[in-house]
Enzyme design. Structure first.
Site, PDB file in Angstrom:
ATOM      1  N   ASN A 152     -10.918  89.826  21.756  1.00  0.00           N
ATOM      2  CA  ASN A 152     -11.126  89.766  23.080  1.00  0.00           C
ATOM      3  C   ASN A 152     -12.653  89.165  23.239  1.00  0.00           C
ATOM      4  O   ASN A 152     -13.147  88.613  24.340  1.00  0.00           O
ATOM      5  CB  ASN A 152     -10.976  90.936  23.681  1.00  0.00           C
ATOM      6  CG  ASN A 152     -11.472  91.849  23.273  1.00  0.00           C
ATOM      7  OD1 ASN A 152     -11.355  92.217  21.946  1.00  0.00           O
ATOM      8  ND2 ASN A 152     -12.400  92.915  24.100  1.00  0.00           N
ATOM      9  N   GLN A 180      -5.059  88.752  24.445  1.00  0.00           N
ATOM     10  CA  GLN A 180      -5.891  87.440  24.668  1.00  0.00           C
ATOM     11  C   GLN A 180      -4.869  86.563  24.160  1.00  0.00           C
ATOM     12  O   GLN A 180      -5.331  85.308  24.525  1.00  0.00           O
ATOM     13  CB  GLN A 180      -6.798  87.656  24.011  1.00  0.00           C
ATOM     14  CG  GLN A 180      -8.000  88.729  24.326  1.00  0.00           C
ATOM     15  CD  GLN A 180      -8.504  88.391  25.828  1.00  0.00           C
ATOM     16  OE1 GLN A 180      -8.474  87.279  26.393  1.00  0.00           O
ATOM     17  NE2 GLN A 180      -9.022  89.649  26.529  1.00  0.00           N
ATOM     18  N   HIS A 202      -2.896  90.823  33.857  1.00  0.00           N
ATOM     19  CA  HIS A 202      -3.920  90.163  34.520  1.00  0.00           C
ATOM     20  C   HIS A 202      -4.849  89.354  33.956  1.00  0.00           C
ATOM     21  O   HIS A 202      -5.760  88.583  34.109  1.00  0.00           O
ATOM     22  CB  HIS A 202      -4.926  91.300  35.096  1.00  0.00           C
ATOM     23  CG  HIS A 202      -5.734  92.368  34.053  1.00  0.00           C
ATOM     24  ND1 HIS A 202      -7.118  92.064  33.957  1.00  0.00           N
ATOM     25  CD2 HIS A 202      -5.206  93.003  32.993  1.00  0.00           C
ATOM     26  CE1 HIS A 202      -7.368  92.596  32.717  1.00  0.00           C
ATOM     27  NE2 HIS A 202      -6.450  93.376  32.468  1.00  0.00           N
ATOM     28  N   THR A 238       8.839 105.853  38.280  1.00  0.00           N
ATOM     29  CA  THR A 238       9.943 104.634  39.102  1.00  0.00           C
ATOM     30  C   THR A 238       9.154 103.233  38.696  1.00  0.00           C
ATOM     31  O   THR A 238       7.837 103.129  38.842  1.00  0.00           O
ATOM     32  CB  THR A 238       9.751 105.068  40.423  1.00  0.00           C
ATOM     33  OG1 THR A 238      10.178 106.087  40.851  1.00  0.00           O
ATOM     34  CG2 THR A 238      10.313 104.005  41.382  1.00  0.00           C
ATOM     35  N   CYS A 326     -14.389  96.027  29.229  1.00  0.00           N
ATOM     36  CA  CYS A 326     -14.266  97.694  29.199  1.00  0.00           C
ATOM     37  C   CYS A 326     -15.520  98.377  28.735  1.00  0.00           C
ATOM     38  O   CYS A 326     -15.675  99.628  28.807  1.00  0.00           O
ATOM     39  CB  CYS A 326     -13.100  97.996  28.255  1.00  0.00           C
ATOM     40  SG  CYS A 326     -11.531  97.416  28.946  1.00  0.00           S
TER      41      CYS A 326
END
Length: 391
Positions: A152, A180, A202, A238, A326
């Site tokens: 990444n 990636q 994302h 759920t 991150c």
């Protein structure tokens, strides 16, 4: 050109209108719980099944082998811990690398605290795993190999197919973090010999908070989330229907006409790399020079700090990063750059630029033009650079 030039697509991507359009009905009209039996609930269940088929098709898997998660961090943790806990009667040894995403590294470190043994493989100056070292590291207790598909930070693509062959010969489960790589590299889990694969929405113009774990049929793994009987009793909770639909649409778009996309993005990347190398002195391209992601350019600029570089770029409306999103709040240099042999002072001056579907050549030129000025300005403030100029 807009006021913002976004070249941090490895951190996250802008959701595409087509993806959002697919999601909206499941936030408003078809809001039924897919575990219920009435019609709007059945519409939700059908939407999940269709999205599962799209994800499976993108990596040449069976839909039954796809489990939806909250994202790649959960998928990575599940892959490592689920395999470790389910197979500890066979062995307690795991092999990974020193350049993995922290979702893998921290999961491995947690397992070490619980009595598992982990080998962290070195990489060469380009970030490539040594296959011979991998072979030497395998023991009779080895139950899992986890190597990311493409890094990444520096964009290097690993020899996944060769690792898959080694793992298969030794009857060891093989996991890859393909966050990636999805949408940038064609992926066939069967051809590559993968047992588990992590992905997220994302990074491919889908929503945040949704991902998936591919689990090959027959893989012995414990559930990571306990609860109801959702996801064939493999992941309780759920289902996030709208986001699952968004992931399905995003991965379908990201993996169709992939060769055309790679060609287009590579032109932007190559132009950026060429101009930086030709027009800015004392720079180092990090990662493999050719076997790298089509969107990734990572440079180290000597005699400056990456944090200052990012702040000045932001003032010019340019969004980039110094490494993984991150760890952007950390003052420590990138563990990836240290692993490829860079000293701390050079690793600190790194910049990662990652292009995407919305970028243009005009934006590439703008970024380089501003980067030249900013690097020059920061170096003039550096006492180390003053000594270089005197030589």
């Amino acid at each position: 050109m807009s006021n913002i030039v976004y070249v941090d697509n490895a951190a996250t991507t802008k959701i595409k209108p087509e993806v959002l359009d697919k999601m909206m009905p499941y936030l408003t009209e078809f809001y039924g719980n897919p575990s219920s039996i009435y019609s709007i609930a059945n519409e939700s269940k059908k939407a999940i099944d269709k999205a599962r088929e799209k994800v499976a098709k993108a990596i040449h898997a069976d839909p039954k082998e796809i489990v939806f998660t909250s994202g790649a961090t959960e998928s990575d943790n599940w892959a490592l811990k689920g395999i470790a806990y389910a197979n500890r009667n066979k062995g307690n040894h795991i092999i990974t690398t020193k350049i993995e995403h922290h979702a893998v590294l921290h999961a491995a470190q947690q397992l070490e605290k619980e009595g598992f043994e982990v080998t962290y493989l070195d990489v060469d100056e380009f970030g490539v795993v040594d296959l011979e070292e991998l072979k030497r590291s395998i023991k009779k207790e080895t139950i899992l190999i986890s190597v990311m598909f493409a890094n990444n930070e520096i964009g290097t693509i690993e020899p996944i197919k060769e690792i898959g062959q080694i793992a298969k010969e030794k009857h060891i489960f093989f996991h890859t973090d393909a966050v990636q790589a999805i949408g940038n590299v064609p992926i066939d889990v069967n051809e590559l010999g993968l047992d588990l694969l992590s992905l997220t929405g994302h990074k491919i113009y889908g929503p945040k908070g949704i991902g998936a774990l591919y689990i090959r049929k027959g893989t012995k793994i414990l559930p990571f989330m306990n609860g109801g009987a959702q996801e064939s009793k493999r992941r309780g909770g759920t289902e996030n229907i709208a986001y699952i639909v968004g992931l399905g649409q995003a991965i379908e778009m990201a993996t169709s006409n992939i060769d055309e996309k790679v060609k287009k993005i590579s032109i932007l990347r190559d132009k950026f790399i060429r101009r930086v190398q030709e027009e800015i002195p004392y720079v180092r391209l990090n990662g493999h020079p050719s076997n790298r992601l089509c969107n990734n350019a990572n440079f180290s600029f000597r005699y400056i700090e990456g944090e200052g570089l990012l702040l000045f770029l932001d003032m010019k409306g340019i969004c980039a990063s110094s490494g993984s999103a991150c760890t952007s709040g950390s003052l420590d240099p990138s563990h990836v750059l240290l692993a490829i042999g860079l000293p701390h002072e050079i690793a600190h001056g790194s910049l990662r630029v990652t292009f995407g579907d919305f970028n243009t050549e005009q934006e590439v030129d703008y970024v380089v033009d501003e980067l030249k000025v900013i690097v020059d300005r920061l170096r003039k403030m550096s006492p180390l650079y003053e000594e270089v100029e005197k030589e």
